[in-house]
Write an enzyme that holds these catalytic residues in place. Structure first.
Site, PDB file in Angstrom:
ATOM      1  N   LYS A  12      27.167  64.205  54.916  1.00  0.00           N
ATOM      2  CA  LYS A  12      27.525  64.847  53.644  1.00  0.00           C
ATOM      3  C   LYS A  12      27.509  63.836  52.500  1.00  0.00           C
ATOM      4  O   LYS A  12      26.960  64.074  51.427  1.00  0.00           O
ATOM      5  CB  LYS A  12      28.906  65.482  53.802  1.00  0.00           C
ATOM      6  CG  LYS A  12      29.488  66.201  52.644  1.00  0.00           C
ATOM      7  CD  LYS A  12      30.321  65.343  51.728  1.00  0.00           C
ATOM      8  CE  LYS A  12      31.434  64.540  52.293  1.00  0.00           C
ATOM      9  NZ  LYS A  12      32.648  65.255  52.584  1.00  0.00           N
TER      10      LYS A  12
ATOM     11  N   GLU B 294      31.499  70.704  47.595  1.00  0.00           N
ATOM     12  CA  GLU B 294      30.647  69.530  47.837  1.00  0.00           C
ATOM     13  C   GLU B 294      29.187  69.960  47.998  1.00  0.00           C
ATOM     14  O   GLU B 294      28.282  69.358  47.408  1.00  0.00           O
ATOM     15  CB  GLU B 294      31.116  68.788  49.095  1.00  0.00           C
ATOM     16  CG  GLU B 294      32.418  68.030  48.870  1.00  0.00           C
ATOM     17  CD  GLU B 294      32.942  67.310  50.100  1.00  0.00           C
ATOM     18  OE1 GLU B 294      33.791  66.431  49.931  1.00  0.00           O
ATOM     19  OE2 GLU B 294      32.514  67.616  51.231  1.00  0.00           O
TER      20      GLU B 294
ATOM     21  N   GLU C  90      41.669  51.586  34.677  1.00  0.00           N
ATOM     22  CA  GLU C  90      42.770  50.967  33.928  1.00  0.00           C
ATOM     23  C   GLU C  90      43.680  52.018  33.291  1.00  0.00           C
ATOM     24  O   GLU C  90      44.832  51.739  32.959  1.00  0.00           O
ATOM     25  CB  GLU C  90      42.259  49.972  32.886  1.00  0.00           C
ATOM     26  CG  GLU C  90      41.507  50.590  31.731  1.00  0.00           C
ATOM     27  CD  GLU C  90      41.005  49.543  30.716  1.00  0.00           C
ATOM     28  OE1 GLU C  90      41.773  48.659  30.338  1.00  0.00           O
ATOM     29  OE2 GLU C  90      39.810  49.628  30.330  1.00  0.00           O
TER      30      GLU C  90
ATOM     31  N   HIS D 140      39.550  45.649  32.390  1.00  0.00           N
ATOM     32  CA  HIS D 140      38.864  46.249  31.248  1.00  0.00           C
ATOM     33  C   HIS D 140      37.400  45.836  31.221  1.00  0.00           C
ATOM     34  O   HIS D 140      37.102  44.693  31.545  1.00  0.00           O
ATOM     35  CB  HIS D 140      39.561  45.779  29.967  1.00  0.00           C
ATOM     36  CG  HIS D 140      39.045  46.447  28.746  1.00  0.00           C
ATOM     37  ND1 HIS D 140      39.308  47.767  28.457  1.00  0.00           N
ATOM     38  CD2 HIS D 140      38.255  45.974  27.752  1.00  0.00           C
ATOM     39  CE1 HIS D 140      38.708  48.074  27.314  1.00  0.00           C
ATOM     40  NE2 HIS D 140      38.065  47.009  26.877  1.00  0.00           N
TER      41      HIS D 140
ATOM     42  N   CYS E  17      31.547  64.105  57.327  1.00  0.00           N
ATOM     43  CA  CYS E  17      31.704  63.092  56.273  1.00  0.00           C
ATOM     44  C   CYS E  17      30.446  62.267  55.989  1.00  0.00           C
ATOM     45  O   CYS E  17      30.023  62.134  54.835  1.00  0.00           O
ATOM     46  CB  CYS E  17      32.789  62.086  56.645  1.00  0.00           C
ATOM     47  SG  CYS E  17      34.031  62.594  57.816  1.00  0.00           S
TER      48      CYS E  17
ATOM     49  N   GLY F 256      35.641  78.446  48.456  1.00  0.00           N
ATOM     50  CA  GLY F 256      36.086  77.646  47.316  1.00  0.00           C
ATOM     51  C   GLY F 256      36.776  76.369  47.740  1.00  0.00           C
ATOM     52  O   GLY F 256      37.390  75.684  46.930  1.00  0.00           O
TER      53      GLY F 256
ATOM     54  N   TYR G 297      36.824  72.443  49.863  1.00  0.00           N
ATOM     55  CA  TYR G 297      36.086  71.228  49.525  1.00  0.00           C
ATOM     56  C   TYR G 297      34.660  71.230  50.060  1.00  0.00           C
ATOM     57  O   TYR G 297      33.746  70.736  49.392  1.00  0.00           O
ATOM     58  CB  TYR G 297      36.869  69.970  49.918  1.00  0.00           C
ATOM     59  CG  TYR G 297      36.774  69.547  51.370  1.00  0.00           C
ATOM     60  CD1 TYR G 297      35.806  68.657  51.794  1.00  0.00           C
ATOM     61  CD2 TYR G 297      37.675  70.028  52.322  1.00  0.00           C
ATOM     62  CE1 TYR G 297      35.737  68.256  53.116  1.00  0.00           C
ATOM     63  CE2 TYR G 297      37.605  69.634  53.638  1.00  0.00           C
ATOM     64  CZ  TYR G 297      36.634  68.754  54.032  1.00  0.00           C
ATOM     65  OH  TYR G 297      36.556  68.361  55.344  1.00  0.00           O
TER      66      TYR G 297
ATOM     67  N   CYS H 291      32.511  64.168  62.060  1.00  0.00           N
ATOM     68  CA  CYS H 291      32.419  63.245  60.924  1.00  0.00           C
ATOM     69  C   CYS H 291      31.065  62.540  60.890  1.00  0.00           C
ATOM     70  O   CYS H 291      30.394  62.504  59.865  1.00  0.00           O
ATOM     71  CB  CYS H 291      33.550  62.225  61.012  1.00  0.00           C
ATOM     72  SG  CYS H 291      33.527  61.049  59.659  1.00  0.00           S
TER      73      CYS H 291
HETATM   74  C1  LIG Z   1      31.023  69.343  56.216  1.00  0.00           C
HETATM   75  C2  LIG Z   1      32.228  68.497  56.518  1.00  0.00           C
HETATM   76  C3  LIG Z   1      32.492  67.404  55.728  1.00  0.00           C
HETATM   77  C4  LIG Z   1      33.597  66.613  55.989  1.00  0.00           C
HETATM   78  N1  LIG Z   1      33.838  65.550  55.179  1.00  0.00           N
HETATM   79  C5  LIG Z   1      34.913  64.764  55.416  1.00  0.00           C
HETATM   80  C6  LIG Z   1      35.168  63.637  54.592  1.00  0.00           C
HETATM   81  O1  LIG Z   1      34.446  63.362  53.638  1.00  0.00           O
HETATM   82  N2  LIG Z   1      36.234  62.859  54.898  1.00  0.00           N
HETATM   83  C7  LIG Z   1      37.081  63.135  55.949  1.00  0.00           C
HETATM   84  O2  LIG Z   1      38.020  62.392  56.190  1.00  0.00           O
HETATM   85  N3  LIG Z   1      36.856  64.206  56.747  1.00  0.00           N
HETATM   86  C8  LIG Z   1      35.793  65.016  56.495  1.00  0.00           C
HETATM   87  N4  LIG Z   1      35.555  66.093  57.310  1.00  0.00           N
HETATM   88  C9  LIG Z   1      36.510  66.383  58.399  1.00  0.00           C
HETATM   89  C10 LIG Z   1      36.272  65.474  59.597  1.00  0.00           C
HETATM   90  O3  LIG Z   1      34.926  65.550  59.995  1.00  0.00           O
HETATM   91  C11 LIG Z   1      37.197  65.897  60.718  1.00  0.00           C
HETATM   92  O4  LIG Z   1      38.533  65.900  60.243  1.00  0.00           O
HETATM   93  C12 LIG Z   1      37.124  64.945  61.915  1.00  0.00           C
HETATM   94  O5  LIG Z   1      35.819  64.841  62.413  1.00  0.00           O
HETATM   95  C13 LIG Z   1      38.080  65.433  62.994  1.00  0.00           C
HETATM   96  O6  LIG Z   1      37.964  64.618  64.125  1.00  0.00           O
HETATM   97  P1  LIG Z   1      38.362  65.185  65.556  1.00  0.00           P
HETATM   98  O7  LIG Z   1      38.384  64.012  66.461  1.00  0.00           O
HETATM   99  O8  LIG Z   1      39.565  66.026  65.451  1.00  0.00           O
HETATM  100  O9  LIG Z   1      37.180  66.181  65.931  1.00  0.00           O
HETATM  101  P2  LIG Z   1      35.614  66.027  65.906  1.00  0.00           P
HETATM  102  O10 LIG Z   1      35.176  64.825  65.175  1.00  0.00           O
HETATM  103  O11 LIG Z   1      35.102  67.336  65.455  1.00  0.00           O
HETATM  104  O12 LIG Z   1      35.249  65.795  67.431  1.00  0.00           O
HETATM  105  C14 LIG Z   1      35.440  66.788  68.397  1.00  0.00           C
HETATM  106  C15 LIG Z   1      34.377  66.609  69.461  1.00  0.00           C
HETATM  107  O13 LIG Z   1      34.712  67.367  70.593  1.00  0.00           O
HETATM  108  C16 LIG Z   1      33.538  67.933  71.150  1.00  0.00           C
HETATM  109  N5  LIG Z   1      33.978  69.065  71.971  1.00  0.00           N
HETATM  110  C17 LIG Z   1      34.540  70.226  71.557  1.00  0.00           C
HETATM  111  N6  LIG Z   1      34.916  70.976  72.618  1.00  0.00           N
HETATM  112  C18 LIG Z   1      34.587  70.277  73.727  1.00  0.00           C
HETATM  113  C19 LIG Z   1      34.740  70.514  75.105  1.00  0.00           C
HETATM  114  N7  LIG Z   1      35.357  71.605  75.591  1.00  0.00           N
HETATM  115  N8  LIG Z   1      34.273  69.588  75.969  1.00  0.00           N
HETATM  116  C20 LIG Z   1      33.655  68.461  75.522  1.00  0.00           C
HETATM  117  N9  LIG Z   1      33.518  68.170  74.224  1.00  0.00           N
HETATM  118  C21 LIG Z   1      33.980  69.062  73.330  1.00  0.00           C
HETATM  119  C22 LIG Z   1      32.718  68.293  69.928  1.00  0.00           C
HETATM  120  O14 LIG Z   1      31.350  68.416  70.216  1.00  0.00           O
HETATM  121  C23 LIG Z   1      33.009  67.103  69.021  1.00  0.00           C
HETATM  122  O15 LIG Z   1      32.068  66.070  69.186  1.00  0.00           O
HETATM  123  C24 LIG Z   1      34.443  66.905  57.085  1.00  0.00           C
HETATM  124  C25 LIG Z   1      34.164  68.003  57.908  1.00  0.00           C
HETATM  125  C26 LIG Z   1      33.071  68.795  57.620  1.00  0.00           C
HETATM  126  C27 LIG Z   1      32.785  69.973  58.502  1.00  0.00           C
END
Ligand SMILES: Cc1cc2nc3c(=O)[nH]c(=O)nc-3n(C[C@H](O)[C@H](O)[C@H](O)COP(=O)(O)OP(=O)(O)OC[C@H]3O[C@@H](n4cnc5c(N)ncnc54)[C@H](O)[C@@H]3O)c2cc1C
Length: 460
Positions: A51, A181, A443, A438, A48, A175, A177, A43
């Site tokens: 982006k 975006e 609204e 308004h 997020c 196709g 989000y 994120c």
């Molecule tokens: C382009 C894009 C735009 C997005 N826009 C939005 C938005 O506008 N609004 C929204 O709500 N969500 C959005 N999302 C989704 C959102 O980013 C994710 O849902 C969210 O980050 C998920 O959080 P998480 O904790 O599951 O994983 P992440 O935030 O992905 O964190 C996982 C972490 O684990 C680390 N990791 C992985 N494997 C290992 C390992 N074996 N050992 C140590 N570290 C590891 C990774 O490096 C990462 O830092 C977007 C995603 C993308 C790709």
């Protein structure tokens, strides 16, 4: 004295992992966290936040044009992609250090490196082995790269955030989000954008009126959308230009400067010892969990994108907090995944909460559907041909509003408020008893009068 080095070991310092570790530490648990890229996760670093910053940047192009109708005359503003990327990088660097600082101040050790499970209570990070009473897998997901010839020439959203130059012509494949975006971002910043999607309409899973309305609006902004179209190969010519063969499309070959694939995301579960210790994974590699986010191994929990449920930051955060509270706060907290609002930061954006019309029809059989399409006041003077679509879906029997959808300026900001009413189960009459503000687009949500009755047609 506990026989474990820590009470909670979190794998992944993203949205869900950081929240879980901090809440656990707040309850007095000894928490540790491993991260193999950058603290903050998808994120903050490549989702997020960056982006949305790029989406803001893209919108300025229209704002400058629209200002003319309001009496502003202007010189031709110039745009610098490298400067935008530099400024964006500075901001995500700042946010990442804030996250690291929050963890440190909560007494949570950060281990840099890839964590792997050795057994249900032992984690290895590089040379180090740590034992933990509970393990939380919060490793997120990564972009899927379809296996087609020349895929190595394509970028994903990860690389799109780091391009050195704005491509003059870009093909976006997908196709969902992320695809729409980035189509809006690149088009707004001046690129010629083609979006190729193999399905019948963009934004599968969203309400059909949202899908068709956004398609039309994106077209008006110059994004060329090819449906039922897929890429069969990508070649790089000697001059650096990419030659893309489009299957199932009258277009044939397409020449462009970049191809971005946005064709889904895969949970990060490979190679980290999960199946080896008995953690059940689903067909796409996601960790299977119960309503308390517990996996098939009692000491191992999982939250966020790695569980393949609702891949959104606020959901991962909720799940992380719920796990920490269940394990260390003395209350078992299940996560409620109903009526989660969401947005698409397309141009124009989408905001949505509750059921789509087809889901509601399936669930309730008889609906009252209220829909309006209008040109926002702002565009009377700007002269822009842009329309907003708003829609409320009401269960005819209970009169509850079960879905609210909008495509248009500020839709995500507006739907966040409407989501409270939908989540609270309010009726159409309660919406109507609310006085509008308004003049706003919002609204309309409390003044919609014309309804269409929709019945499920039973198949015999
Ligand atoms: C382009 C894009 C735009 C997005 N826009 C939005 C938005 O506008 N609004 C929204 O709500 N969500 C959005 N999302 C989704 C959102 O980013 C994710 O849902 C969210 O980050 C998920 O959080 P998480 O904790 O599951 O994983 P992440 O935030 O992905 O964190 C996982 C972490 O684990 C680390 N990791 C992985 N494997 C290992 C390992 N074996 N050992 C140590 N570290 C590891 C990774 O490096 C990462 O830092 C977007 C995603 C993308 C790709």
């Amino acid at each position: 004295m506990s026989k474990f080095d820590c009470d909670l070991f979190v794998i992944g310092a993203g949205s869900g992992g950081v929240r879980a570790a901090r809440i656990a530490a707040g309850f007095g648990a000894r928490a540790m966290i491993a991260e193999n890229y950058r603290v903050g996760g998808t994120c903050v670093i490549r989702g997020c936040v960056p982006k949305k910053l790029l989406a803001y940047a893209a919108h300025y192009a229209e704002d400058f044009q629209d200002a003319r109708g309001y009496g502003w005359s202007h010189a031709n503003p110039a745009f610098s992609w490298p400067e935008l990327i530099r400024n964006k990088d500075r901001e995500i660097g700042r946010l990442s250090s804030i996250y690291s600082g929050l963890l440190a101040r909560s007494g949570i050790a950060i281990l840099e490196g890839t964590a792997r499970l050795i057994d249900p209570h032992t984690i290895e990070v590089g040379e180090r082995r740590v034992s933990a009473r509970y393990v939380l897998v919060a490793t997120g997901a990564h972009p899927f790269r379809p296996p087609l010839p020349g895929i190595e020439h394509a970028i994903t959203s990860n690389e799109a955030f780091e391009l050195r130059q704005l491509p003059g012509r870009i093909l976006i494949v997908g196709g969902g989000y992320v695809a729409v975006e980035f189509a809006g971002i690149f088009a707004g910043l001046g690129a010629m954008v083609t979006l190729s999607y193999r399905g019948e309409q963009i934004l599968r899973g969203f309400d059909d009126d949202v899908r068709s309305h956004l398609h039309e609006e994106m077209g008006r902004k110059g994004v060329r959308i090819l449906l039922r179209s897929g890429v069969s190969r990508i070649d790089r010519r000697a001059d650096g230009v990419l030659e893309v063969a489009l299957a199932g499309s009258p277009e044939g070959n397409l020449a462009c400067d970049a191809v971005m694939v946005a064709t889904g995301r895969i949970p990060n579960t490979a190679g980290i010892g999960l199946s080896e210790i008995g953690v059940e994974l689903d067909g796409e590699g996601g960790v299977v969990v119960d309503r308390y986010c517990r996996s098939s191994v009692v000491s191992v929990y999982a939250v966020g994108d790695v569980t393949n449920r609702i891949a959104l930051t606020p959901v991962a955060i909720r799940e992380g907090a719920a796990v920490a509270t269940t394990l260390f706060g003395g209350t078992s907290v299940p996560v409620d995944h109903a009526d989660v609002p969401s947005a698409v930061f397309s141009q124009p954006p989408v905001g949505t909460v509750g059921l789509t019309q087809s889901e509601a029809l399936e669930a309730f059989g008889e609906l009252e559907v209220y829909r309006t399409t209008f040109r926002p006041l702002r565009h009377t003077l700007s002269g822009r041909e842009e329309y907003t679509m708003m829609k409320l879906i009401v269960d005819a029997a209970s009169q509850r509003v079960v879905g609210a959808h909008m495509v248009g300026s500020d839709a995500p900001e507006i739907i966040q408020g409407v989501a409270i009413a939908v989540k609270a189960g309010l009726t159409k009459a309660q919406f109507d008893s609310t006085v509008g503000i308004h003049p706003t687009a919002a609204e309309e949500f409390v003044t919609l009068r014309d309804k269409e009755l929709v019945h499920r047609t039973e198949t015999v």
